[in-house]
Design a protein around this motif. Structure first.
Motif, short mmCIF file in Angstrom:
data_model
loop_
_atom_site.label_atom_id
_atom_site.label_comp_id
_atom_site.label_asym_id
_atom_site.label_seq_id
_atom_site.Cartn_x
_atom_site.Cartn_y
_atom_site.Cartn_z
N SER A 187 0.81 -1.22 0.00
CA SER A 187 0.00 0.00 0.00
C SER A 187 0.85 1.27 0.00
O SER A 187 2.00 1.25 -0.42
N ASP A 219 -3.68 -6.92 -1.46
CA ASP A 219 -4.91 -6.38 -0.88
C ASP A 219 -5.25 -5.04 -1.55
O ASP A 219 -5.05 -3.97 -0.97
N GLU A 221 -7.97 -3.58 -2.13
CA GLU A 221 -8.99 -2.76 -1.47
C GLU A 221 -8.37 -1.85 -0.43
O GLU A 221 -8.76 -0.70 -0.26
N ARG A 222 -7.36 -2.38 0.25
CA ARG A 222 -6.69 -1.56 1.26
C ARG A 222 -6.01 -0.35 0.61
O ARG A 222 -6.06 0.77 1.12
N LYS A 224 -6.95 1.17 -2.03
CA LYS A 224 -7.99 2.14 -2.40
C LYS A 224 -8.45 2.93 -1.18
O LYS A 224 -8.64 4.14 -1.25
N THR A 225 -8.63 2.22 -0.08
CA THR A 225 -9.06 2.92 1.14
C THR A 225 -7.99 3.91 1.58
O THR A 225 -8.29 5.04 1.95
N ASP A 226 -6.73 3.48 1.52
CA ASP A 226 -5.65 4.37 1.92
C ASP A 226 -5.59 5.61 1.02
O ASP A 226 -5.31 6.71 1.49
N THR A 228 -8.06 7.00 -0.42
CA THR A 228 -9.19 7.85 -0.05
C THR A 228 -8.80 8.79 1.07
O THR A 228 -9.23 9.94 1.12
N GLN A 229 -7.94 8.29 1.97
CA GLN A 229 -7.52 9.14 3.07
C GLN A 229 -6.64 10.30 2.63
O GLN A 229 -6.46 11.26 3.36
N VAL A 233 -9.98 9.81 -4.39
CA VAL A 233 -11.05 8.83 -4.27
C VAL A 233 -11.20 8.05 -5.57
O VAL A 233 -11.48 8.60 -6.62
N TYR A 237 -15.40 4.22 -5.66
CA TYR A 237 -15.87 4.78 -4.40
C TYR A 237 -16.53 6.14 -4.65
O TYR A 237 -16.71 6.93 -3.74
#
Ligand code: GDP
Length: 502
Positions: A187, A219, A221-222, A224-226, A228-229, A233, A237
């Motif tokens: 990530s 991973d 998805e992780r 992508k989430t990171d 977003t932070q 985005v 999402y």
């Protein structure tokens, strides 16, 4: 059912920019060309296009949508090189000046060490570059051309943001699109954030390639989430960041990545006139013991020919020979073509701009002018203080204070950013270009110098080399041990930007 915008554009035979224009005119919101639209909208679009088609053939109204070209009207003999379906309309007497043709995008790959930048470039080179006849060993010249189903894509062959920013620090922009490579098992890492900051500062559109998706521990998805932070985005999402899962090992997703590059290029509407004045940028250069100075030039405009005189900085040379990135001899090279040029007497630095001159005399003239200009500037600079306006921009407008933050821990970085977020006013925006853990780097200094940013450090200090680089570029690096002292400094920067000091 729902349809992706670019699919629809393709099906209906219009380009993506046109499709987005239509959607805008209908007030339909979308995030990007890969967003989906409703069936009703699809029908509406089809209707409009049909009507437009009839109107065009009936009265051949020139499309008002395209921006006027700055170039003067060319002689009639020059016709648009790309015939299109609306040829009837284009032949109308009031048709705008000859269209400047599209050019291939130049792409740079950035990201954290070991996330697979080199592997990705290697995979693309292996699969998308016609193998050279003899031996198949191509020399590294700093860039290569890939042939994709959507046309040529040029890759800068030195991965990492250092090369990118070195070129930018000299005032040149070579890359049109930045691919940020992020390993799916690791990530976001410090250099990922740096790469993102550099692309953002250069306002170069970014695509994210999540690499190593073949690994069992991948991973995506992780990642992508990171992202977003960081306020980036991904489309799925609801944002507008294009994220493509790939594997440089198996090649999975690479075709999609190339497709998204072409889509992005199309939206950017990259154009350059092969018939215009030549200009280019040095990608890299080296001295070969036998051949002499070999410099890779990226042609940005016009066409470079063997025999042309070139001026770089305060040197000039004559193009004795040129090879393309595949090692083949060529006689001329048009826009977005990297070529290795033989003929400079001294090795130019990457990022230097190259122009051509009519003949040797003209080339000498340009060099003489530059030398004189530099001397004048040096004399004038002798301790002339910058005025406040020069430093801060005109008064009475929203201004931006650009900051690079460096701290010892993620916790303190977050604490500082939390406080800074409340400091913005209507008149002054705080733009944290990069918030990183650890000491400031030379890359930070380059970034700061391209954006006139201040580097603020908390509990970390700059090394001697970095300090020196900062001095050379007139960049301030300030270190603090107490958060509130750092905040006070930001307050001063903010005040400096709202109150004129006499
Ligand atoms: P760079 O430092 O970003 O240029 O990374 P490299 O391209 O040198 O790759 C670092 C390591 O990751 C090497 O050992 C590669 O073989 C490995 N690697 C790169 N891409 C992939 C991938 O898609 N899948 C797997 N499994 N390994 C990869």
């Amino acid at each position: 059912s729902k349809v992706r915008i670019y699919t629809l554009a393709k099906d209906l035979g219009v380009d993506n920019a046109k499709m987005l224009e239509l959607l805008d005119s209908l007030g339909v919101s979308y995030k990007s060309v890969s967003s989906t639209i409703e069936e009703d909208t699809v029908e509406l679009i089809k209707q409009i296009l049909e009507e437009e088609g009839q109107a065009a053939s009936a009265d051949a109204a020139p499309a008002p949508a395209s921006a006027p070209q700055p170039a003067p009207a060319p002689p009639e003999a020059q016709s648009a090189p790309q015939a299109t379906a609306t040829a009837t309309a284009e032949r109308e007497p009031q048709a705008p000046a000859r269209e400047v043709p599209h050019r291939a995008p130049v792409v740079t790959i950035m990201g954290h060490v070991d996330h697979g930048k080199t592997s990705l470039l290697d995979y693309i080179r292996k699969t998308k570059v016609a193998a050279k006849e003899a031996g198949g060993i191509t020399q590294h010249v700093g860039a290569f051309e890939a042939k994709t189903s959507k046309g040529r894509v040029v890759f800068i062959d030195t991965p990492g943001h250092e090369a990118f920013t070195t070129i930018r620090a000299r005032g040149a922009n070579v890359a049109d699109i930045a691919i940020i490579v992020i390993a799916a098992d690791d990530s976001l890492m410090p250099q990922t954030r740096e790469a993102i900051a550099h692309a953002q500062a250069a306002k170069v559109p970014m695509l994210v390639a999540i690499n190593k998706v073949d690994l069992p521990q991948a991973d995506p998805e992780r990642v992508k989430t990171d992202l977003t932070q960081l306020n980036l985005v991904p489309e799925e999402y609801g944002g507008d960041l294009i994220v493509v899962p790939v594997s440089a090992k198996t090649g999975e997703g690479v075709e999609d990545l190339l497709e998204y590059i072409s889509l992005t290029a199309e939206l950017e509407d990259l154009r350059a006139d092969p018939k215009g004045d030549f200009s280019g940028v040095i990608i890299e250069s080296r001295v070969d013991r036998q051949a002499g100075v070999l410099a890779t030039v990226m042609v940005q405009q016009g066409t470079l020919h063997v025999g042309d005189f070139l001026v770089v900085g305060e040197n000039y040379g004559k193009v004795k020979a040129m090879t393309d990135s595949n090692g083949g001899r060529i006689k001329e090279a048009g826009p977005s073509t990297p070529v290795q040029v033989l003929g400079f007497s001294e090795a130019p630095s990457s990022g230097e701009k190259v122009v051509s001159a009519k003949n040797e005399h003209a080339a000498r003239e340009i060099v003489a002018q530059r030398v004189e200009g530099r001397r004048d500037a040096e004399n004038a600079r002798i301790q002339r203080k910058k005025t406040l306006e020069e430093m801060m921009g005109p008064l009475g407008e929203t201004r931006t204070v650009n900051l690079i933050l460096r701290a010892d821990t993620q916790g303190s970085l977050e604490a500082i950013q939390g406080i800074l977020a409340k400091k913005e006013t209507e008149d002054v925006k705080l733009n944290v270009m990069l918030a990183g853990i650890g000491s400031p780097t030379e890359g930070d200094v380059l970034l700061a110098s391209t954006a006139e940013a201040t580097i603020l450090c908390f509990n970390v200090t700059a090394s001697g080399g970095v300090k020196k680089a900062a001095e050379q570029r007139d960049i301030e690096i300030k270190s603090f041990r107490i958060i509130y002292e750092l905040i006070d400094e930001v307050d001063r920067l903010i005040r400096g930007n709202v109150e004129p000091v006499f």
